[in-house]
Write an enzyme that holds these catalytic residues in place. Structure first.
Site, PDB file in Angstrom:
ATOM      1  N   PRO A   1       0.774  -1.240   0.000  1.00  0.00           N
ATOM      2  CG  PRO A   1       0.035  -0.930   2.192  1.00  0.00           C
ATOM      3  CD  PRO A   1       0.777  -1.889   1.307  1.00  0.00           C
ATOM      4  CB  CYS A   2       3.152   2.781  -2.451  1.00  0.00           C
ATOM      5  SG  CYS A   2       2.287   2.452  -3.989  1.00  0.00           S
ATOM      6  CG  HIS A   3      -2.929   3.439  -1.203  1.00  0.00           C
ATOM      7  ND1 HIS A   3      -2.657   2.108  -1.472  1.00  0.00           N
ATOM      8  CD2 HIS A   3      -3.847   3.450  -0.206  1.00  0.00           C
ATOM      9  CE1 HIS A   3      -3.398   1.347  -0.675  1.00  0.00           C
ATOM     10  NE2 HIS A   3      -4.126   2.136   0.105  1.00  0.00           N
TER      11      HIS A   3
END
Length: 154
Positions: free
Chosen positions: A121-123
């Site tokens: 989850p780089c978001h």
């Protein structure tokens, strides 16, 4: 090197291309058009988990993933997977967590090279001041994902 399977998933925020080998997802990315598809069990499991995620049911993915990158990138990506659903961390937080607080820019670089969006989850990584910064899928998608998680984590 074994075979790769490619399939597509229609998400609320656009078309997602899923690439897998026999054992694991190797890439998950936003694209604009479909190409030839072939599925295996790994991709089918990933699509079920994406469905559950977008419905607000699934908070963590447990589909097998295979991450390829430098040792530093892998460290960053493992740390991203530890960010709880519905929460965010700054690039600095990630740098500190991996034991290299001066590596803020390098963390940003590793984030940018993440080939498995949403599952890694780089978001959930934001600027120090909470601002939405760089997201390969587009900042509007990052905003949508964060708001979706916030709504469903209550």
């Amino acid at each position: 090197m074994g075979s790769f399977y490619i399939s597509f998933y229609d998400s609320p925020i656009g078309l997602i291309k899923i690439v897998a080998n026999e054992e694991a997802i190797v890439a998950l990315d936003f694209v604009y058009k479909r190409s030839k598809e072939s599925e295996n069990d790994v991709i089918r499991q990933c699509k079920i988990q994406l469905d559950e995620y977008f419905k607000g049911i699934r908070k963590e993915f447990d589909v097998n993933i295979e991450i390829n990158g430098t040792d530093f990138q892998k460290k960053v990506w493992q740390e991203l997977k530890r960010i709880p659903y519905g929460q965010v961390r700054s690039y600095k937080d990630i740098a500190v967590a991996i034991g290299n607080e001066k590596a803020v820019r390098a963390v940003g670089g590793a984030n940018n090279k993440n080939k498995i969006a949403i599952i890694i989850p780089c978001h959930r990584v934001v600027g120090k001041d909470g601002s939405l910064t760089g997201y390969a899928g587009g900042l509007w998608r990052k905003k949508w994902l964060l708001e979706h998680e916030e709504r469903n984590s209550k």
